[in-house]
Design an enzyme around this catalytic site. Structure first.
Site, mmCIF file in Angstrom:
data_model
loop_
_atom_site.group_PDB
_atom_site.id
_atom_site.type_symbol
_atom_site.label_atom_id
_atom_site.label_comp_id
_atom_site.label_asym_id
_atom_site.label_seq_id
_atom_site.Cartn_x
_atom_site.Cartn_y
_atom_site.Cartn_z
ATOM 1 N N TRP A 1 -5.845 -8.440 -7.272
ATOM 2 C CA TRP A 1 -5.714 -9.863 -6.944
ATOM 3 C C TRP A 1 -4.512 -10.527 -7.592
ATOM 4 O O TRP A 1 -4.271 -11.703 -7.363
ATOM 5 C CB TRP A 1 -6.980 -10.614 -7.399
ATOM 6 C CG TRP A 1 -7.462 -10.219 -8.778
ATOM 7 C CD1 TRP A 1 -8.494 -9.376 -9.054
ATOM 8 C CD2 TRP A 1 -6.916 -10.604 -10.048
ATOM 9 N NE1 TRP A 1 -8.627 -9.204 -10.413
ATOM 10 C CE2 TRP A 1 -7.665 -9.954 -11.059
ATOM 11 C CE3 TRP A 1 -5.869 -11.444 -10.443
ATOM 12 C CZ2 TRP A 1 -7.406 -10.113 -12.424
ATOM 13 C CZ3 TRP A 1 -5.607 -11.598 -11.804
ATOM 14 C CH2 TRP A 1 -6.366 -10.933 -12.769
ATOM 15 N N LYS B 1 -8.326 -2.613 1.812
ATOM 16 C CA LYS B 1 -9.311 -3.527 1.224
ATOM 17 C C LYS B 1 -8.622 -4.396 0.170
ATOM 18 O O LYS B 1 -8.180 -3.904 -0.866
ATOM 19 C CB LYS B 1 -10.461 -2.777 0.544
ATOM 20 C CG LYS B 1 -11.599 -3.747 0.203
ATOM 21 C CD LYS B 1 -12.568 -3.222 -0.831
ATOM 22 C CE LYS B 1 -12.191 -3.553 -2.247
ATOM 23 N NZ LYS B 1 -12.189 -4.991 -2.587
ATOM 24 N N SER C 1 -7.141 -1.449 -11.977
ATOM 25 C CA SER C 1 -7.355 -1.045 -13.369
ATOM 26 C C SER C 1 -7.453 0.478 -13.488
ATOM 27 O O SER C 1 -7.826 1.174 -12.535
ATOM 28 C CB SER C 1 -8.648 -1.684 -13.883
ATOM 29 O OG SER C 1 -9.728 -1.236 -13.096
ATOM 30 N N TYR D 1 -14.176 10.061 -6.381
ATOM 31 C CA TYR D 1 -14.554 9.961 -4.960
ATOM 32 C C TYR D 1 -13.884 11.075 -4.168
ATOM 33 O O TYR D 1 -14.492 11.704 -3.309
ATOM 34 C CB TYR D 1 -14.120 8.621 -4.350
ATOM 35 C CG TYR D 1 -14.693 7.372 -4.970
ATOM 36 C CD1 TYR D 1 -15.923 7.365 -5.609
ATOM 37 C CD2 TYR D 1 -13.988 6.162 -4.876
ATOM 38 C CE1 TYR D 1 -16.425 6.191 -6.158
ATOM 39 C CE2 TYR D 1 -14.494 4.989 -5.413
ATOM 40 C CZ TYR D 1 -15.708 5.010 -6.063
ATOM 41 O OH TYR D 1 -16.208 3.850 -6.593
ATOM 42 N N GLU E 1 -1.800 3.302 -9.154
ATOM 43 C CA GLU E 1 -0.937 2.421 -9.955
ATOM 44 C C GLU E 1 -1.882 1.577 -10.803
ATOM 45 O O GLU E 1 -2.594 0.730 -10.264
ATOM 46 C CB GLU E 1 -0.092 1.510 -9.060
ATOM 47 C CG GLU E 1 0.907 2.238 -8.185
ATOM 48 C CD GLU E 1 2.036 2.901 -8.946
ATOM 49 O OE1 GLU E 1 2.128 2.728 -10.178
ATOM 50 O OE2 GLU E 1 2.824 3.616 -8.300
ATOM 51 N N CYS E 2 -1.907 1.846 -12.096
ATOM 52 C CA CYS E 2 -2.961 1.234 -12.920
ATOM 53 C C CYS E 2 -2.401 0.293 -13.976
ATOM 54 O O CYS E 2 -1.338 -0.271 -13.803
ATOM 55 C CB CYS E 2 -3.823 2.325 -13.514
ATOM 56 S SG CYS E 2 -4.639 3.331 -12.256
ATOM 57 N N CYS F 1 0.641 -6.244 -14.413
ATOM 58 C CA CYS F 1 0.467 -4.878 -14.930
ATOM 59 C C CYS F 1 1.582 -4.492 -15.885
ATOM 60 O O CYS F 1 1.370 -3.731 -16.817
ATOM 61 C CB CYS F 1 0.398 -3.890 -13.781
ATOM 62 S SG CYS F 1 1.812 -4.006 -12.683
ATOM 63 N N LYS G 1 -13.222 -13.100 -20.819
ATOM 64 C CA LYS G 1 -12.723 -11.835 -21.377
ATOM 65 C C LYS G 1 -11.459 -12.088 -22.212
ATOM 66 O O LYS G 1 -11.326 -11.591 -23.338
ATOM 67 C CB LYS G 1 -12.433 -10.879 -20.211
ATOM 68 C CG LYS G 1 -12.038 -9.486 -20.623
ATOM 69 C CD LYS G 1 -11.891 -8.590 -19.387
ATOM 70 C CE LYS G 1 -10.848 -7.519 -19.681
ATOM 71 N NZ LYS G 1 -10.326 -6.864 -18.496
ATOM 72 N N GLU H 1 -5.530 -3.563 -22.491
ATOM 73 C CA GLU H 1 -4.865 -4.472 -21.558
ATOM 74 C C GLU H 1 -5.670 -5.767 -21.470
ATOM 75 O O GLU H 1 -6.824 -5.750 -21.061
ATOM 76 C CB GLU H 1 -4.777 -3.818 -20.173
ATOM 77 C CG GLU H 1 -4.002 -4.664 -19.178
ATOM 78 C CD GLU H 1 -3.940 -4.039 -17.782
ATOM 79 O OE1 GLU H 1 -4.995 -3.613 -17.273
ATOM 80 O OE2 GLU H 1 -2.834 -4.002 -17.213
HETATM 81 P P1 NAP Z 1 -9.742 -3.614 -10.348
HETATM 82 O O1 NAP Z 1 -10.936 -4.318 -10.833
HETATM 83 O O2 NAP Z 1 -9.503 -2.215 -10.740
HETATM 84 O O3 NAP Z 1 -9.752 -3.749 -8.766
HETATM 85 C C1 NAP Z 1 -8.764 -3.211 -7.933
HETATM 86 C C2 NAP Z 1 -9.352 -2.958 -6.562
HETATM 87 O O4 NAP Z 1 -10.347 -1.930 -6.665
HETATM 88 C C3 NAP Z 1 -10.056 -4.183 -5.976
HETATM 89 O O5 NAP Z 1 -9.845 -4.221 -4.587
HETATM 90 C C4 NAP Z 1 -11.500 -3.889 -6.330
HETATM 91 O O6 NAP Z 1 -12.455 -4.555 -5.537
HETATM 92 C C5 NAP Z 1 -11.568 -2.392 -6.128
HETATM 93 N N1 NAP Z 1 -12.710 -1.803 -6.832
HETATM 94 C C6 NAP Z 1 -13.377 -2.284 -7.922
HETATM 95 N N2 NAP Z 1 -14.395 -1.480 -8.253
HETATM 96 C C7 NAP Z 1 -14.390 -0.453 -7.363
HETATM 97 C C8 NAP Z 1 -15.190 0.696 -7.181
HETATM 98 N N3 NAP Z 1 -16.236 0.952 -7.966
HETATM 99 N N4 NAP Z 1 -14.892 1.538 -6.166
HETATM 100 C C9 NAP Z 1 -13.849 1.284 -5.345
HETATM 101 N N5 NAP Z 1 -13.065 0.198 -5.458
HETATM 102 C C10 NAP Z 1 -13.309 -0.659 -6.457
HETATM 103 O O7 NAP Z 1 -8.405 -4.378 -10.747
HETATM 104 P P2 NAP Z 1 -8.133 -5.930 -10.650
HETATM 105 O O8 NAP Z 1 -8.919 -6.586 -11.716
HETATM 106 O O9 NAP Z 1 -8.291 -6.389 -9.243
HETATM 107 O O10 NAP Z 1 -6.560 -5.953 -10.973
HETATM 108 C C11 NAP Z 1 -6.042 -5.906 -12.243
HETATM 109 C C12 NAP Z 1 -5.601 -4.501 -12.617
HETATM 110 O O11 NAP Z 1 -4.611 -4.035 -11.692
HETATM 111 C C13 NAP Z 1 -4.938 -4.431 -13.969
HETATM 112 O O12 NAP Z 1 -5.415 -3.339 -14.699
HETATM 113 C C14 NAP Z 1 -3.464 -4.244 -13.636
HETATM 114 O O13 NAP Z 1 -2.713 -3.636 -14.642
HETATM 115 C C15 NAP Z 1 -3.528 -3.446 -12.397
HETATM 116 N N6 NAP Z 1 -2.282 -3.547 -11.624
HETATM 117 C C16 NAP Z 1 -1.425 -2.481 -11.600
HETATM 118 C C17 NAP Z 1 -0.229 -2.556 -10.885
HETATM 119 C C18 NAP Z 1 0.732 -1.397 -10.849
HETATM 120 O O14 NAP Z 1 1.600 -1.391 -9.994
HETATM 121 N N7 NAP Z 1 0.625 -0.425 -11.735
HETATM 122 C C19 NAP Z 1 0.092 -3.729 -10.196
HETATM 123 C C20 NAP Z 1 -0.797 -4.795 -10.245
HETATM 124 C C21 NAP Z 1 -1.991 -4.680 -10.961
HETATM 125 P P3 NAP Z 1 -13.108 -5.931 -6.097
HETATM 126 O O15 NAP Z 1 -12.040 -6.922 -5.983
HETATM 127 O O16 NAP Z 1 -14.250 -6.182 -5.219
HETATM 128 O O17 NAP Z 1 -13.544 -5.692 -7.529
#
Ligand code: NAP
Ligand code: MG
Length: 500
Positions: free
Chosen positions: A168, A192, A246, A256, A268-269, A303, A353, A402
Site C-alpha cells: 500500500w 491483488k 514484507s 505456497y 521485493e521485501c 522500503c 506499531k 523495519e
Molecule cells: P504486506 O503486509 O507484506 O502485504 C503485501 C501484500 O501481501 C498485500 O497485498 C497483502 O494483502 C498481501 N498479503 C498479506 N498477507 C498475505 C498472506 N498470508 N498470503 C498472501 N498474501 C498476503 O506488506 P505491506 O504492509 O502491504 O507493505 C509494506 C512492506 O512492503 C514493507 O515491508 C516494505 O519494505 C515492503 N516494500 C518493499 C518494496 C521493495 O521494492 N522491496 C517496495 C515497497 C514496499 P493485505 O493488504 O490484505 O494484507
C-alpha cells in the site's frame, strides 16, 4: 497534472472523483461472487471512503481462467512487439490524461502527500509503463556459437499467467513496476492490490482496457492477503508470482509455491537501509537534506527508507542538529494540503506499531532528539511526528527491525571498517547511501556494502533505467525496473536444430 496543486483546485477535483470498487476480470468490472465487500478508509480522517468487492479463491480462479484463456489464445502473448508497444503507449497516455485523478486516489486511500503523488508517484508510474513499452521492439535474442551442422536459438518467452501481489505504500507505482515489464513481455496478469489501497489499481485496469489491452490480460482482484493473496500463491495455474511487501509475507509465497506447482517467485521485501556519513562528507547541508528525505519522505513508509544514520563521531553533532532543524520545516498534516510534506500513516494498527517502536527506543536508552508523539488526533487521522533518536546502538530493536514510520536512528562510528560492519550487520540488504569526498573510499565502501542499490553523495533508488531489488532477506529471485525486470517475466528456451 490536470489541476493546479493548490487547495481550492484540489478540493474541487476531489468532489468530482468516482471510485471503481468492483473487481476487474476478463475486461469488465464484476462483483465478488460471494457479494461481500470491505470498507476502505481515508487514513487522514479515519472515515470510510468506499466499499470494495472482497475477492476470494473462486474470484481468483475466475481471473486466472480468464488470464490463461487470453494467454493461450495469443491475443496478447503472440502479438507483434511493435503492436503491444502501441497499446501500452496508449495506456501510458491515458494514465497521463488521468494523472490528477490517480494522484488523488492514492492520497485519499494511503494518506500520502498530494505533492508527492502528483510530482513523483504518478509521473513515475506513467514513465514506467512507457519505458517498458518502448523497449520491447528493440530487444534481440541470441544464436548460440554452435558448429555449422546446427542452429541453436536462445529465446525468451513470456512465463504465462503472472500473479502480482503488491503493498500500500506506493499503490499505483508498485502496480506499474509489476505490470510494466510483465505486460510488455506478453504475459497475462492477475493483480491483488493491498486491501488498504485498491482504488488506483482498479482505475488503472480500466484505463488499460480503454487503451486496447485485450480482455483477460490484466485482471485486478481486490481482497485480503490471507484469502485472495494466498489463493494466487497456491493456484495451480499461476506460473509465477511477483510480490512486493514484507519479508514475513514474502516467506509465505515461497511456501505456497513449494506446496503447489513450483511457480516462480520474485520477492521485493523490507529493508533497514544505512546512510553512512564519513567525516570528509563534502557538504553537510546536502547530507542533511538527503538524510531527511531518506528518513521521512512518505512518512518513512518506504522500503528503502534510510532509517539508520551511521555517522562519523567527528561530524555527528553538527549533522544531527542540521537534520533536526531541517525536519522542523517538513510540515505534517492533511495530505490534501500541498504545503504538507508528511501525511498520515496508513492505518491505526500501523500507527500503534510505530508508536510501540518509539517507546522501545526510549526504554532501550536511545536519546530522543525530537518528535515521538502522535499528533492531530482530532482530525481522526493517524499522524505521528518525525522522530529522531541519537545514541542508538545497532543492537537496539529500533536499529534492527523495519519500523516503516518516520523514525530515524543515529549511530556513530570511528573507523571505516566499523562503519561498514554496522551497515552490514542487518538481515536486510535493499539499499544504502554513503557520503564522502574521497573517490577511493566511495568505491571501496560501495562495494563492501551488501545491498542491491548503493547511492553515493545522495539518497536515491536510481531511476527507471536501473534495477531495484535486495540482497539477503530484502529480496529473492529478480529485480524490478530496467531491462533486467524483463528477465523475471520470461522463461529461457533453447531451440536446437539439426541442419542437413
Ligand atoms: P504486506 O503486509 O507484506 O502485504 C503485501 C501484500 O501481501 C498485500 O497485498 C497483502 O494483502 C498481501 N498479503 C498479506 N498477507 C498475505 C498472506 N498470508 N498470503 C498472501 N498474501 C498476503 O506488506 P505491506 O504492509 O502491504 O507493505 C509494506 C512492506 O512492503 C514493507 O515491508 C516494505 O519494505 C515492503 N516494500 C518493499 C518494496 C521493495 O521494492 N522491496 C517496495 C515497497 C514496499 P493485505 O493488504 O490484505 O494484507
Ligand atoms: Mg495487511
Amino acid at each position: 497534472m490536470n489541476f493546479k496543486l493548490e487547495s481550492k483546485a484540489i478540493a474541487a477535483a476531489v468532489k468530482k472523483l468516482k471510485f471503481r470498487t468492483q473487481a476487474f476480470i476478463d475486461g469488465k468490472f464484476v462483483k465478488a461472487q460471494s457479494g461481500k465487500t470491505f470498507a476502505t478508509e481515508n487514513p487522514a480522517t479515519g472515515q470510510p471512503l468506499a466499499q470494495i468487492s472482497e475477492c476470494e479463491a473462486r474470484d481468483v480462479d475466475h481471473a486466472v481462467q480468464a488470464a490463461r484463456k487470453a494467454f493461450t489464445s495469443g491475443v496478447w502473448s503472440k502479438m507483434k512487439p511493435a503492436d503491444r508497444k502501441k497499446i501500452l503507449l496508449k495506456f501510458a497516455d491515458l494514465l497521463e490524461t488521468h494523472a490528477g485523478e490517480l494522484a488523488l486516489l492514492d492520497t485519499l486511500e494511503a494518506g500520502k502527500p498530494i505533492g508527492d503523488c502528483a510530482t513523483m508517484d504518478i509521473p513515475d508510474t506513467i514513465l514506467c509503463i512507457r519505458w517498458h513499452a518502448e523497449a520491447i521492439d528493440k530487444i534481440y535474442q541470441h544464436v548460440a556459437p554452435t558448429g555449422p551442422e546446427n542452429l541453436a536459438l536462445i529465446l525468451r518467452e513470456p512465463v504465462g499467467v503472472v500473479g502480482c501481489v503488491v503493498p500500500w505504500n506506493f499503490p499505483a507505482q508498485m502496480v506499474a513496476w509489476k505490470i510494466g515489464p510483465a505486460l510488455a513481455t506478453g504475459n497475462s496478469v492477475v493483480l491483488k492490490p493491498a486491501e488498504l489501497t485498491s482504488l488506483s489499481a482498479l482505475r488503472m485496469a480500466e484505463l488499460a482496457a480503454d487503451a486496447g489491452v485485450p480482455a483477460g490480460v490484466f485482471n485486478v482482484v481486490p481482497g485480503f492477503g490471507e484469502t485472495a493473496g494466498q489463493a494466487i500463491g497456491r493456484h495451480m495455474d499461476v506460473d509465477m508470482v511477483a510480490f512486493t511487501g514484507s519479508t514475513e509475507v514474502g516467506r509465505y509465497f515461497l511456501k505456497y509455491s513449494a506446496e503447489s506447482n513450483l511457480k516462480r517467485i520474485i520477492l521485493e521485501c523490507g529493508g533497514k537501509s544505512p546512510q553512512l556519513v564519513f567525516a570528509d562528507a563534502p557538504d553537510l547541508d546536502n547530507v542533511a537534506s538527503n538524510a531527511v528525505s531518506a528518513a521521512f519522505w512518505n512518512m518513512g513508509e518506504n522500503c528503502s527508507c534510510g532509517s539508520r544514520l551511521i555517522v562519523h563521531k567527528q561530524v555527528k553533532d553538527e549533522l544531527v542538529s542540521k537534520i533536526a532543524k531541517l525536519t522542523k520545516t517538513w510540515k505534517v498534516g492533511d495530505p490534501l494540503d500541498p504545503q504538507n510534506r508528511l501525511g498520515s500513516l496508513i492505518e491505526k494498527p500501523h500507527l500503534e506499531k510505530v508508536l510501540g517502536y518509539i517507546a522501545a527506543g526510549q526504554s532501550a536508552g536511545a536519546k530522543l532528539v525530537m518528535g515521538g508523539r502522535r499528533i492531530l488526533e482530532k482530525s481522526g487521522g493517524y499522524y505521528v511526528e518525525p522522530t529522531i533518536f541519537d545514541n542508538v546502538t545497532n543492537q537496539m530493536k529500533i536499529a534492527r527491525e523495519e519500523i516503516f514510520g518516520p523514525v530515524l536512528s543515529v549511530i556513530s562510528f570511528s573507523t571505516e571498517a566499523e562503519a561498514v560492519a554496522i551497515a552490514n550487520d542487518t538481515d536486510y540488504g535493499l539499499a544504502a547511501s554513503l557520503y564522502t569526498g574521497d573517490l577511493n573510499a566511495a568505491h571501496r565502501v560501495a562495494r563492501a556494502i551488501r545491498a542491491g542499490t548503493v547511492s553515493v553523495n545522495c539518497f536515491s533508488e536510481g531511476d527507471i533505467t536501473t534495477p531495484f531489488g535486495g540482497f539477503k532477506q530484502s529480496g529473492f529471485g529478480g529485480r524490478d525496473k530496467s531491462i533486467w525486470a524483463h528477465e523475471q517475466y520470461t522463461e529461457q528456451k533453447t531451440i536446437w536444430m539439426q541442419l542437413a
